[in-house]
Design a protein around this motif. Structure first.
Motif, PDB file in Angstrom:
ATOM      1  N   GLY A 111       7.931   4.041 -31.159  1.00  0.00           N
ATOM      2  CA  GLY A 111       8.058   2.855 -30.317  1.00  0.00           C
ATOM      3  C   GLY A 111       6.720   2.328 -29.830  1.00  0.00           C
ATOM      4  N   PHE A 112       5.746   3.209 -29.692  1.00  0.00           N
ATOM      5  CA  PHE A 112       4.402   2.790 -29.286  1.00  0.00           C
ATOM      6  C   PHE A 112       3.607   2.289 -30.487  1.00  0.00           C
ATOM      7  CE2 PHE A 112      -0.101   3.905 -28.832  1.00  0.00           C
ATOM      8  CZ  PHE A 112      -0.428   3.088 -27.761  1.00  0.00           C
ATOM      9  N   TRP A 113       3.670   3.005 -31.587  1.00  0.00           N
ATOM     10  CA  TRP A 113       2.833   2.661 -32.737  1.00  0.00           C
ATOM     11  C   TRP A 113       3.233   1.333 -33.372  1.00  0.00           C
ATOM     12  CZ3 TRP A 113      -1.462   4.955 -32.391  1.00  0.00           C
ATOM     13  CH2 TRP A 113      -1.548   6.254 -31.896  1.00  0.00           C
ATOM     14  N   VAL A 114       4.505   0.949 -33.277  1.00  0.00           N
ATOM     15  CA  VAL A 114       4.892  -0.349 -33.840  1.00  0.00           C
ATOM     16  C   VAL A 114       4.342  -1.505 -33.008  1.00  0.00           C
ATOM     17  CG1 VAL A 114       6.926   0.468 -35.088  1.00  0.00           C
ATOM     18  CG2 VAL A 114       7.173  -0.327 -32.756  1.00  0.00           C
ATOM     19  N   VAL A 115       4.029  -1.261 -31.740  1.00  0.00           N
ATOM     20  CA  VAL A 115       3.385  -2.312 -30.937  1.00  0.00           C
ATOM     21  C   VAL A 115       1.996  -2.595 -31.502  1.00  0.00           C
ATOM     22  CG1 VAL A 115       2.497  -2.929 -28.657  1.00  0.00           C
ATOM     23  CG2 VAL A 115       4.659  -1.725 -28.847  1.00  0.00           C
ATOM     24  N   VAL A 169      -1.296  -6.845 -25.489  1.00  0.00           N
ATOM     25  CA  VAL A 169      -2.327  -6.016 -24.858  1.00  0.00           C
ATOM     26  C   VAL A 169      -1.827  -5.540 -23.495  1.00  0.00           C
ATOM     27  CG1 VAL A 169      -4.631  -6.081 -23.828  1.00  0.00           C
ATOM     28  CG2 VAL A 169      -4.274  -6.993 -26.117  1.00  0.00           C
ATOM     29  N   GLY A 170      -1.174  -6.419 -22.762  1.00  0.00           N
ATOM     30  CA  GLY A 170      -0.580  -6.035 -21.480  1.00  0.00           C
ATOM     31  C   GLY A 170       0.501  -4.981 -21.644  1.00  0.00           C
ATOM     32  N   LEU A 171       1.279  -5.074 -22.719  1.00  0.00           N
ATOM     33  CA  LEU A 171       2.315  -4.085 -22.996  1.00  0.00           C
ATOM     34  C   LEU A 171       1.704  -2.715 -23.276  1.00  0.00           C
ATOM     35  CD1 LEU A 171       5.285  -3.340 -23.557  1.00  0.00           C
ATOM     36  CD2 LEU A 171       4.951  -4.185 -25.882  1.00  0.00           C
ATOM     37  N   VAL A 172       0.662  -2.683 -24.096  1.00  0.00           N
ATOM     38  CA  VAL A 172      -0.009  -1.411 -24.391  1.00  0.00           C
ATOM     39  C   VAL A 172      -0.636  -0.841 -23.123  1.00  0.00           C
ATOM     40  CG1 VAL A 172      -1.942  -0.368 -25.659  1.00  0.00           C
ATOM     41  CG2 VAL A 172      -0.390  -1.919 -26.825  1.00  0.00           C
ATOM     42  N   ALA A 173      -1.263  -1.694 -22.323  1.00  0.00           N
ATOM     43  CA  ALA A 173      -1.869  -1.231 -21.068  1.00  0.00           C
ATOM     44  C   ALA A 173      -0.803  -0.693 -20.117  1.00  0.00           C
ATOM     45  CB  ALA A 173      -2.643  -2.365 -20.415  1.00  0.00           C
ATOM     46  N   THR A 174       0.336  -1.345 -20.048  1.00  0.00           N
ATOM     47  CA  THR A 174       1.429  -0.887 -19.185  1.00  0.00           C
ATOM     48  C   THR A 174       1.934   0.483 -19.618  1.00  0.00           C
ATOM     49  OG1 THR A 174       2.088  -3.173 -18.802  1.00  0.00           O
ATOM     50  CG2 THR A 174       3.725  -1.490 -18.329  1.00  0.00           C
ATOM     51  N   ILE A 195      12.206  -2.631 -32.601  1.00  0.00           N
ATOM     52  CA  ILE A 195      12.057  -1.183 -32.761  1.00  0.00           C
ATOM     53  C   ILE A 195      11.541  -0.564 -31.469  1.00  0.00           C
ATOM     54  CG2 ILE A 195      10.746   0.608 -33.972  1.00  0.00           C
ATOM     55  CD1 ILE A 195      10.912  -1.201 -36.466  1.00  0.00           C
ATOM     56  N   THR A 196      10.595  -1.235 -30.810  1.00  0.00           N
ATOM     57  CA  THR A 196      10.075  -0.738 -29.541  1.00  0.00           C
ATOM     58  C   THR A 196      11.177  -0.658 -28.487  1.00  0.00           C
ATOM     59  OG1 THR A 196       7.872  -1.597 -29.976  1.00  0.00           O
ATOM     60  CG2 THR A 196       8.419  -1.189 -27.683  1.00  0.00           C
ATOM     61  N   LEU A 197      12.051  -1.638 -28.485  1.00  0.00           N
ATOM     62  CA  LEU A 197      13.145  -1.636 -27.512  1.00  0.00           C
ATOM     63  C   LEU A 197      14.169  -0.536 -27.790  1.00  0.00           C
ATOM     64  CD1 LEU A 197      13.752  -5.461 -27.154  1.00  0.00           C
ATOM     65  CD2 LEU A 197      12.928  -3.915 -25.378  1.00  0.00           C
ATOM     66  N   SER A 198      14.307  -0.139 -29.048  1.00  0.00           N
ATOM     67  CA  SER A 198      15.376   0.796 -29.381  1.00  0.00           C
ATOM     68  C   SER A 198      14.919   2.242 -29.596  1.00  0.00           C
ATOM     69  CB  SER A 198      16.095   0.316 -30.645  1.00  0.00           C
ATOM     70  OG  SER A 198      15.197   0.283 -31.739  1.00  0.00           O
ATOM     71  N   ALA A 228      10.492  -3.168 -21.204  1.00  0.00           N
ATOM     72  CA  ALA A 228      11.472  -3.876 -22.030  1.00  0.00           C
ATOM     73  C   ALA A 228      11.308  -5.389 -21.905  1.00  0.00           C
ATOM     74  CB  ALA A 228      12.885  -3.463 -21.640  1.00  0.00           C
ATOM     75  N   ALA A 229      10.988  -5.857 -20.705  1.00  0.00           N
ATOM     76  CA  ALA A 229      10.805  -7.300 -20.500  1.00  0.00           C
ATOM     77  C   ALA A 229       9.597  -7.809 -21.288  1.00  0.00           C
ATOM     78  CB  ALA A 229      10.643  -7.598 -19.013  1.00  0.00           C
ATOM     79  N   LEU A 230       8.499  -7.061 -21.254  1.00  0.00           N
ATOM     80  CA  LEU A 230       7.316  -7.464 -22.015  1.00  0.00           C
ATOM     81  C   LEU A 230       7.584  -7.441 -23.516  1.00  0.00           C
ATOM     82  CD1 LEU A 230       4.423  -5.705 -20.066  1.00  0.00           C
ATOM     83  CD2 LEU A 230       4.816  -8.158 -20.259  1.00  0.00           C
ATOM     84  N   ALA A 231       8.248  -6.397 -24.001  1.00  0.00           N
ATOM     85  CA  ALA A 231       8.552  -6.303 -25.432  1.00  0.00           C
ATOM     86  C   ALA A 231       9.504  -7.423 -25.867  1.00  0.00           C
ATOM     87  CB  ALA A 231       9.148  -4.941 -25.755  1.00  0.00           C
TER      88      ALA A 231
END
Length: 158
Positions: free
Chosen positions: A126-130, A98-103, A19-22, A63-66
């Protein structure tokens, strides 16, 4: 035993990363000019007031992190025979999330500081599903630990 509760939570982590990717992660409207910014996992795009794309910047690292988080969750599902390795993969997955959220925060705050805006924009689905994926990953680890404790207690009884 792939039909355990933690498998469902790990699968939800992988779905959340899909979902984050799309979906859109962040959206900012500049009040004076009507221009707006939109952040997805792959691109940061600037739109004019009519909705035409003025600028498109690659954000491939989000996208790479997700993708990596989703991949680790899928791998962790199939490590059910080695609960220690499964917990370790989930811990690494938590760190990457955590790195994805920080990024995402660094990217969005960088845009706001460039534009000198007082409002920070709206974080989208896309953010909240992380964050939901982080909770699911934590719950999966909790149930893996419960399984490990059950196996150890049964071994003690023998």
């Amino acid at each position: 035993m792939i039909q355990r509760v933690q498998t469902i939570f790990l699968f939800l982590v992988a779905v959340a990363m899909g979902i984050t990717l799309s979906m859109e992660i962040w959206h900012q409207v500049i009040p004076d000019s009507g221009e707006s910014f939109s952040l997805t996992a792959l691109f940061l795009e600037k739109y004019d007031a009519s909705g035409e794309v003025l600028l498109s910047e690659s954000k491939w690292y989000i996208a790479a992190l997700a993708s990596f988080v989703g991949f680790l969750a899928i791998i962790s599902i199939f490590q059910f025979r080695n609960r220690g390795r499964q917990m370790m993969l989930n811990m690494v997955n938590s760190l990457v999330m955590v790195g994805l959220v920080a990024t995402i925060f660094i990217t969005t705050n960088g845009i706001n500081s460039e534009l000198s805006l007082s409002q920070s924009g709206d974080y989208k689905i896309g953010f909240w599903v992380v964050l939901a994926a982080m909770v699911c990953n934590m719950l999966a680890n909790r149930f893996i630990r419960k399984d490990e404790a059950l196996v150890r207690s049964v071994d003690r009884i023998r």
